[in-house]
Design an enzyme around this catalytic site. Structure first.
Site, PDB file in Angstrom:
ATOM      1  N   HIS A  68       0.847  -1.192   0.000  1.00  0.00           N
ATOM      2  CA  HIS A  68       0.000   0.000   0.000  1.00  0.00           C
ATOM      3  C   HIS A  68       0.881   1.241   0.000  1.00  0.00           C
ATOM      4  O   HIS A  68       1.608   1.485   0.967  1.00  0.00           O
ATOM      5  CB  HIS A  68      -0.917   0.026   1.231  1.00  0.00           C
ATOM      6  CG  HIS A  68      -1.903  -1.091   1.251  1.00  0.00           C
ATOM      7  ND1 HIS A  68      -3.128  -1.007   0.633  1.00  0.00           N
ATOM      8  CD2 HIS A  68      -1.844  -2.338   1.786  1.00  0.00           C
ATOM      9  CE1 HIS A  68      -3.791  -2.148   0.794  1.00  0.00           C
ATOM     10  NE2 HIS A  68      -3.027  -2.977   1.486  1.00  0.00           N
TER      11      HIS A  68
ATOM     12  N   ASN B 270      -6.318   1.002  -3.120  1.00  0.00           N
ATOM     13  CA  ASN B 270      -7.193   1.697  -2.159  1.00  0.00           C
ATOM     14  C   ASN B 270      -6.630   3.058  -1.763  1.00  0.00           C
ATOM     15  O   ASN B 270      -6.370   3.351  -0.608  1.00  0.00           O
ATOM     16  CB  ASN B 270      -7.479   0.833  -0.917  1.00  0.00           C
ATOM     17  CG  ASN B 270      -6.242   0.474  -0.113  1.00  0.00           C
ATOM     18  OD1 ASN B 270      -5.134   0.444  -0.642  1.00  0.00           O
ATOM     19  ND2 ASN B 270      -6.419   0.204   1.170  1.00  0.00           N
TER      20      ASN B 270
ATOM     21  N   ASP C  92      -8.775  -4.933  -2.326  1.00  0.00           N
ATOM     22  CA  ASP C  92      -8.144  -5.152  -1.017  1.00  0.00           C
ATOM     23  C   ASP C  92      -8.424  -4.023  -0.032  1.00  0.00           C
ATOM     24  O   ASP C  92      -8.407  -2.846  -0.382  1.00  0.00           O
ATOM     25  CB  ASP C  92      -6.636  -5.327  -1.173  1.00  0.00           C
ATOM     26  CG  ASP C  92      -5.973  -5.543   0.162  1.00  0.00           C
ATOM     27  OD1 ASP C  92      -6.284  -6.545   0.824  1.00  0.00           O
ATOM     28  OD2 ASP C  92      -5.179  -4.682   0.585  1.00  0.00           O
TER      29      ASP C  92
ATOM     30  N   HIS D 102      -9.377 -10.162  -1.116  1.00  0.00           N
ATOM     31  CA  HIS D 102      -9.283  -9.941   0.330  1.00  0.00           C
ATOM     32  C   HIS D 102     -10.455 -10.735   0.919  1.00  0.00           C
ATOM     33  O   HIS D 102     -11.602 -10.282   0.857  1.00  0.00           O
ATOM     34  CB  HIS D 102      -9.402  -8.437   0.613  1.00  0.00           C
ATOM     35  CG  HIS D 102      -9.518  -8.067   2.057  1.00  0.00           C
ATOM     36  ND1 HIS D 102      -8.612  -7.253   2.697  1.00  0.00           N
ATOM     37  CD2 HIS D 102     -10.449  -8.390   2.993  1.00  0.00           C
ATOM     38  CE1 HIS D 102      -8.975  -7.090   3.970  1.00  0.00           C
ATOM     39  NE2 HIS D 102     -10.099  -7.769   4.177  1.00  0.00           N
TER      40      HIS D 102
ATOM     41  N   HIS E 158      -3.134 -12.229   1.745  1.00  0.00           N
ATOM     42  CA  HIS E 158      -2.854 -12.413   3.180  1.00  0.00           C
ATOM     43  C   HIS E 158      -3.656 -13.536   3.850  1.00  0.00           C
ATOM     44  O   HIS E 158      -4.436 -13.287   4.783  1.00  0.00           O
ATOM     45  CB  HIS E 158      -3.034 -11.107   3.953  1.00  0.00           C
ATOM     46  CG  HIS E 158      -4.183 -10.231   3.537  1.00  0.00           C
ATOM     47  ND1 HIS E 158      -5.478 -10.674   3.440  1.00  0.00           N
ATOM     48  CD2 HIS E 158      -4.207  -8.923   3.178  1.00  0.00           C
ATOM     49  CE1 HIS E 158      -6.246  -9.667   3.059  1.00  0.00           C
ATOM     50  NE2 HIS E 158      -5.501  -8.607   2.887  1.00  0.00           N
TER      51      HIS E 158
ATOM     52  N   ASN F  95      -5.590  -6.312   9.442  1.00  0.00           N
ATOM     53  CA  ASN F  95      -6.711  -7.023   8.843  1.00  0.00           C
ATOM     54  C   ASN F  95      -6.223  -7.867   7.656  1.00  0.00           C
ATOM     55  O   ASN F  95      -5.714  -7.298   6.697  1.00  0.00           O
ATOM     56  CB  ASN F  95      -7.746  -5.991   8.364  1.00  0.00           C
ATOM     57  CG  ASN F  95      -9.053  -6.637   8.022  1.00  0.00           C
ATOM     58  OD1 ASN F  95      -9.328  -7.750   8.457  1.00  0.00           O
ATOM     59  ND2 ASN F  95      -9.859  -5.966   7.229  1.00  0.00           N
TER      60      ASN F  95
ATOM     61  N   ASP G 128       1.905  -6.783   2.478  1.00  0.00           N
ATOM     62  CA  ASP G 128       0.760  -5.974   2.927  1.00  0.00           C
ATOM     63  C   ASP G 128       1.255  -4.741   3.693  1.00  0.00           C
ATOM     64  O   ASP G 128       0.647  -4.311   4.674  1.00  0.00           O
ATOM     65  CB  ASP G 128      -0.228  -6.791   3.769  1.00  0.00           C
ATOM     66  CG  ASP G 128      -1.585  -6.097   3.868  1.00  0.00           C
ATOM     67  OD1 ASP G 128      -1.788  -5.056   3.212  1.00  0.00           O
ATOM     68  OD2 ASP G 128      -2.451  -6.593   4.613  1.00  0.00           O
TER      69      ASP G 128
HETATM   70  O1  DOR Z   1      -4.479  -4.269   7.664  1.00  0.00           O
HETATM   71  C1  DOR Z   1      -4.806  -3.903   6.560  1.00  0.00           C
HETATM   72  N1  DOR Z   1      -4.490  -2.690   6.090  1.00  0.00           N
HETATM   73  N2  DOR Z   1      -5.532  -4.729   5.795  1.00  0.00           N
HETATM   74  C2  DOR Z   1      -6.075  -4.335   4.631  1.00  0.00           C
HETATM   75  O2  DOR Z   1      -6.702  -5.135   3.979  1.00  0.00           O
HETATM   76  C3  DOR Z   1      -5.909  -2.939   4.160  1.00  0.00           C
HETATM   77  C4  DOR Z   1      -4.694  -2.343   4.736  1.00  0.00           C
HETATM   78  C5  DOR Z   1      -4.630  -0.849   4.553  1.00  0.00           C
HETATM   79  O3  DOR Z   1      -4.876  -0.359   3.453  1.00  0.00           O
HETATM   80  O4  DOR Z   1      -4.257  -0.161   5.500  1.00  0.00           O
HETATM   81 ZN    ZN Z   2      -3.626  -4.985   1.867  1.00  0.00          ZN
END
Ligand code: DOR
Ligand code: ZN
Length: 439
Positions: free
Chosen positions: A61, A93, A153, A180, A233, A279, A306
């Protein structure tokens, strides 16, 4: 520019010399001295170091566009290079969502201008990741970003009809849907793994079955339409069983595990420190053992970070207010050494497979995850397997500091990273960024 890497051990095997010129490996071992590029090559002494193909992260990310206070494409690229990566896949995202050709091309360009790793955009499956209407997948696939991986995701593509349609749609360009897996109705208000710890701490649980049920459904859908599914994940022992069964049936499914799910458990929640909120949530010791074995056996195909940077105010607050996610790029290799190499579950060939070759193949990235051989692009990482270091989030290149490994002593140090023959990291330090313009 030519570089001679002297005495490194490819895949931890017999040490040899590797000559790099014009972005590719041009000679190995005894053939090096005779090669014309050897004469004026810059020498990097690499005795006792291990040479691997540059790492590839299928799940990063970056927060640009939209949350440049938490991470930018440039800062995330720097973290990646320092972690030994030569390519990263950027999750969509962002704000706005990367669900159009315009936004994925913007991310691609930002990656090219920072020039430290190849940044390959992932496109959203649904418009705004809202789960109601398919995004323009073909427009993203045919854009300059050549998107092949699509994911909502952060959220699950929950509607089975949309999931089916997206799986069918991406077949036209050999794409893959990265799911996801989280059944939303089973995880309303969920804060941590559902089990003894959540009961003790009085937090709403996130049951393993909420992941396993979606993976089972999607494996059946992928089999039905004969398309490619990737599980993001994967975190539970039961999910390993489901994926193993689907693979045995010939389903085109691949799966990833994160470094944090290989090392940390739900017991970390005991002090309500949101740095451990993620998550899917951290699970149990029993899950960890099964995940490690599945990665060694190939039921789980890859390690993906992740990497999820978050600004201070989004992490240093009440647990239930905090955003889920943790940094990963600068600790992933060390955590894999700790959990998989030191336990003899993987050798260095295995590390190259799960952190470079397999993710490049799943994501359709041609120039990465290649053998260390003459004529191949020189996307490489030099690792000191004997070095140890202490994790300090404040020292990371990432703009955020939310590492769950703070203060831990971890094995393995990235000494140098090469992107198409150009060092992006030397002596563990970032080299000056140069625009690369292309994969
Ligand atoms: O822990 C997480 N953070 N799980 C996700 O699926 C999204 C991610 C985020 O974008 O911060
Ligand atoms: Zn992710």
């Amino acid at each position: 520019m030519s570089i001679l890497v002297r005495g490194a051990a490819p895949y931890g095997e017999t040490p040899t010399d590797v000559l790099i010129a014009d972005g590719v490996v041009v000679a190995l071992g005894a053939d090096v001295p005779a090669h014309p590029a050897a004469a004026d090559a810059e020498v990097i002494e690499a005795a006792d170091l291990i040479l691997l193909p540059g790492l590839v992260d299928l799940h990063t990310h970056l927060r640009e566009p939209g949350r440049e206070d938490a991470e930018t494409v440039a800062s995330g690229s720097a973290a990646a290079a320092l972690g030994g990566y030569t390519a990263i896949f950027a999750m969509p995202n962002t704000e706005p969502t990367a669900d159009t050709a315009g936004v994925v091309e913007q991310v691609l360009r930002l990656g090219e201008s920072s020039g430290l790793v190849d940044v390959q955009p992932i496109g959203a499956v649904t418009v705004g990741r809202k789960g109601t209407q398919l995004a323009e997948l073909a427009a993203m696939a045919t854009s300059a970003a050549q998107v092949r991986v699509f994911s909502d995701d952060g959220d699950c593509v929950h509607d089975p009809l949309l999931m089916r349609r997206s799986l069918e749609y991406v077949k036209a360009f050999d794409g893959v849907i990265a799911q996801h897996a989280q059944e939303p109705r089973l995880t309303v208000g969920a804060q941590m793994h559902e089990g003894e710890m959540s009961a003790k701490l009085g937090m709403t649980g996130w049951p393993a079955v909420a992941e396993e049920a979606i993976i089972a459904r999607d494996c059946l859908l992928a089999e039905h339409v004969d398309s490619r599914l990737h599980i993001c994940h994967l975190s539970t022992a039961g999910s390993v069983d489901v994926v193993a069964a689907a693979k045995a049936r010939g389903t085109k499914v691949t799966a990833e595990v994160t470094p944090h799910h290989l090392l940390l458990t739900d017991r970390t929640a005991v002090d309500y420190d949101p740095v451990f909120k993620v998550n899917p949530p951290l699970r149990t010791d029993g899950d960890i053992q099964v995940l490690r074995q599945a990665l060694a056996d190939g039921v789980i195909d890859i390690v993906a970070t992740d990497h999820a940077p978050h600004a201070v105010q989004d992490k240093e607050c009440e647990w239930d207010q905090a955003k889920p996610g943790m940094l990963g790029l600068q600790t992933a290799l060390s955590v894999v050494i700790r959990t998989m190499v030191e336990s003899d579950l993987l050798d260095w060939r295995g590390v190259a497979a799960v952190m470079s070759e397999n993710p490049a193949r799943i994501g359709g990235l041609a120039g990465h995850g290649r053998p260390i051989a003459v004529g191949e692009p020189a996307n490489l990482v030099l690792v000191d397997p004997k070095a140890t270091w202490t994790v300090r989030g404040a020292d990371f290149a990432s703009l955020s500091g939310n590492t769950p490994f703070e203060g831990m002593e971890l094995p393995g140090r990235v000494v140098a990273t090469f992107l198409r023959g150009r060092p992006t990291v030397r002596d563990g330090v970032l080299a000056a960024a140069v625009a690369t313009g292309g994969r």
